[in-house]
Design a protein around this motif. Structure first.
Motif, PDB file in Angstrom:
ATOM      1  N   GLU A   1       0.813  -1.210   0.000  1.00 33.09           N
ATOM      2  CA  GLU A   1       0.000   0.000   0.000  1.00 33.09           C
ATOM      3  C   GLU A   1       0.850   1.265   0.000  1.00 33.09           C
ATOM      4  O   GLU A   1       0.369   2.342  -0.292  1.00 33.09           O
ATOM      5  N   SER A   2       2.138   1.159   0.312  1.00 38.56           N
ATOM      6  CA  SER A   2       3.033   2.323   0.342  1.00 38.56           C
ATOM      7  C   SER A   2       3.828   2.491  -0.945  1.00 38.56           C
ATOM      8  O   SER A   2       4.467   3.511  -1.133  1.00 38.56           O
ATOM      9  N   GLU A   3       3.788   1.491  -1.839  1.00 37.99           N
ATOM     10  CA  GLU A   3       4.671   1.573  -2.998  1.00 37.99           C
ATOM     11  C   GLU A   3       4.327   2.742  -3.918  1.00 37.99           C
ATOM     12  O   GLU A   3       5.206   3.257  -4.595  1.00 37.99           O
ATOM     13  N   ASN A   4       3.078   3.188  -3.943  1.00 35.64           N
ATOM     14  CA  ASN A   4       2.741   4.361  -4.749  1.00 35.64           C
ATOM     15  C   ASN A   4       3.125   5.655  -4.048  1.00 35.64           C
ATOM     16  O   ASN A   4       3.356   6.667  -4.683  1.00 35.64           O
ATOM     17  N   VAL A   5       3.195   5.629  -2.721  1.00 40.30           N
ATOM     18  CA  VAL A   5       3.577   6.802  -1.956  1.00 40.30           C
ATOM     19  C   VAL A   5       5.097   6.991  -2.011  1.00 40.30           C
ATOM     20  O   VAL A   5       5.589   8.090  -2.149  1.00 40.30           O
ATOM     21  N   PHE A   6       5.843   5.887  -1.914  1.00 40.46           N
ATOM     22  CA  PHE A   6       7.311   5.914  -1.947  1.00 40.46           C
ATOM     23  C   PHE A   6       7.829   4.929  -2.998  1.00 40.46           C
ATOM     24  O   PHE A   6       8.477   3.938  -2.662  1.00 40.46           O
ATOM     25  N   PRO A   7       7.566   5.171  -4.283  1.00 42.38           N
ATOM     26  CA  PRO A   7       7.961   4.189  -5.303  1.00 42.38           C
ATOM     27  C   PRO A   7       9.469   4.003  -5.419  1.00 42.38           C
ATOM     28  O   PRO A   7       9.937   2.972  -5.883  1.00 42.38           O
ATOM     29  N   GLU A   8      10.234   4.994  -4.963  1.00 41.68           N
ATOM     30  CA  GLU A   8      11.693   4.915  -5.088  1.00 41.68           C
ATOM     31  C   GLU A   8      12.349   4.227  -3.890  1.00 41.68           C
ATOM     32  O   GLU A   8      13.570   4.114  -3.827  1.00 41.68           O
ATOM     33  N   PHE A   9      11.567   3.722  -2.937  1.00 44.96           N
ATOM     34  CA  PHE A   9      12.132   3.145  -1.718  1.00 44.96           C
ATOM     35  C   PHE A   9      13.126   2.032  -2.022  1.00 44.96           C
ATOM     36  O   PHE A   9      14.224   2.007  -1.464  1.00 44.96           O
ATOM     37  N   ASN A  10      12.773   1.100  -2.912  1.00 39.57           N
ATOM     38  CA  ASN A  10      13.677  -0.016  -3.213  1.00 39.57           C
ATOM     39  C   ASN A  10      14.973   0.476  -3.863  1.00 39.57           C
ATOM     40  O   ASN A  10      16.043  -0.081  -3.606  1.00 39.57           O
ATOM     41  N   TYR A  11      14.886   1.511  -4.689  1.00 37.51           N
ATOM     42  CA  TYR A  11      16.088   2.108  -5.278  1.00 37.51           C
ATOM     43  C   TYR A  11      17.015   2.631  -4.185  1.00 37.51           C
ATOM     44  O   TYR A  11      18.212   2.339  -4.167  1.00 37.51           O
ATOM     45  N   TYR A  12      16.451   3.383  -3.236  1.00 38.66           N
ATOM     46  CA  TYR A  12      17.254   3.938  -2.150  1.00 38.66           C
ATOM     47  C   TYR A  12      17.760   2.853  -1.199  1.00 38.66           C
ATOM     48  O   TYR A  12      18.848   2.966  -0.650  1.00 38.66           O
ATOM     49  N   LEU A  13      16.981   1.812  -1.013  1.00 40.72           N
ATOM     50  CA  LEU A  13      17.433   0.683  -0.189  1.00 40.72           C
ATOM     51  C   LEU A  13      18.695   0.071  -0.777  1.00 40.72           C
ATOM     52  O   LEU A  13      19.683  -0.148  -0.073  1.00 40.72           O
ATOM     53  N   ASN A  14      18.702  -0.197  -2.076  1.00 37.02           N
ATOM     54  CA  ASN A  14      19.872  -0.769  -2.735  1.00 37.02           C
ATOM     55  C   ASN A  14      21.056   0.194  -2.718  1.00 37.02           C
ATOM     56  O   ASN A  14      22.198  -0.223  -2.483  1.00 37.02           O
ATOM     57  N   ALA A  15      20.805   1.477  -2.922  1.00 31.00           N
ATOM     58  CA  ALA A  15      21.886   2.463  -2.876  1.00 31.00           C
ATOM     59  C   ALA A  15      22.481   2.555  -1.480  1.00 31.00           C
ATOM     60  O   ALA A  15      23.708   2.637  -1.319  1.00 31.00           O
ATOM     61  N   PHE A  16      21.631   2.524  -0.465  1.00 30.10           N
ATOM     62  CA  PHE A  16      22.109   2.585   0.921  1.00 30.10           C
ATOM     63  C   PHE A  16      22.988   1.380   1.253  1.00 30.10           C
ATOM     64  O   PHE A  16      24.082   1.529   1.799  1.00 30.10           O
ATOM     65  N   ILE A  17      22.524   0.194   0.916  1.00 29.22           N
ATOM     66  CA  ILE A  17      23.296  -1.025   1.210  1.00 29.22           C
ATOM     67  C   ILE A  17      24.629  -0.990   0.473  1.00 29.22           C
ATOM     68  O   ILE A  17      25.678  -1.310   1.036  1.00 29.22           O
ATOM     69  N   SER A  18      24.607  -0.577  -0.775  1.00 25.44           N
ATOM     70  CA  SER A  18      25.841  -0.522  -1.556  1.00 25.44           C
ATOM     71  C   SER A  18      26.825   0.496  -0.990  1.00 25.44           C
ATOM     72  O   SER A  18      28.008   0.214  -0.822  1.00 25.44           O
TER      73      SER A  18
END
Length: 102
Positions: free
Chosen positions: A3-20
């Motif tokens: 339900e949040s993916e439309n509110v924060f669609p870039e979350f997975n992008y930032y998750l991967n950038a943060f881990i990297s």
């Protein structure tokens, strides 16, 4: 998360950038500070405890997966218990979808 993916669609992008990028912090600090007096002693004094080593290994594994296999995606789950004994409540709730409950 669904339900949040439309509110924060870039979350997975930032998750991967943060881990990297989090994997690189100490390497960059070492390159920047290794000629500063006291750096090597400070760094040597930062030996992680066992729980921190487990967390750091998890970050390395997540980073390797993210960069070399497939991107990380946030997932929704709810558990009850601790790391020794737990119940996945989402699994139970999903098994009840469409059923009449009394």
């Amino acid at each position: 998360m669904k339900e949040s993916e439309n509110v924060f669609p870039e979350f997975n992008y930032y998750l991967n950038a943060f881990i990297s990028s989090s994997r690189s912090v100490l390497w960059i600090m070492n390159a920047e500070y290794n000629k500063i007096e006291g750096w090597h002693k400070w760094y040597a004094d930062k030996e992680p405890d066992e729980l921190t080593k487990i967390m750091l290994k998890g970050i390395v594994d997540a980073r390797n997966r993210s960069l070399k296999k497939e991107p990380l995606y946030a997932n929704k789950y709810i558990t009850l218990g601790d790391d020794q004994c737990y119940t996945d409540l989402m699994e139970i709730l999903e098994s009840l979808v469409g059923r009449e409950l009394i």
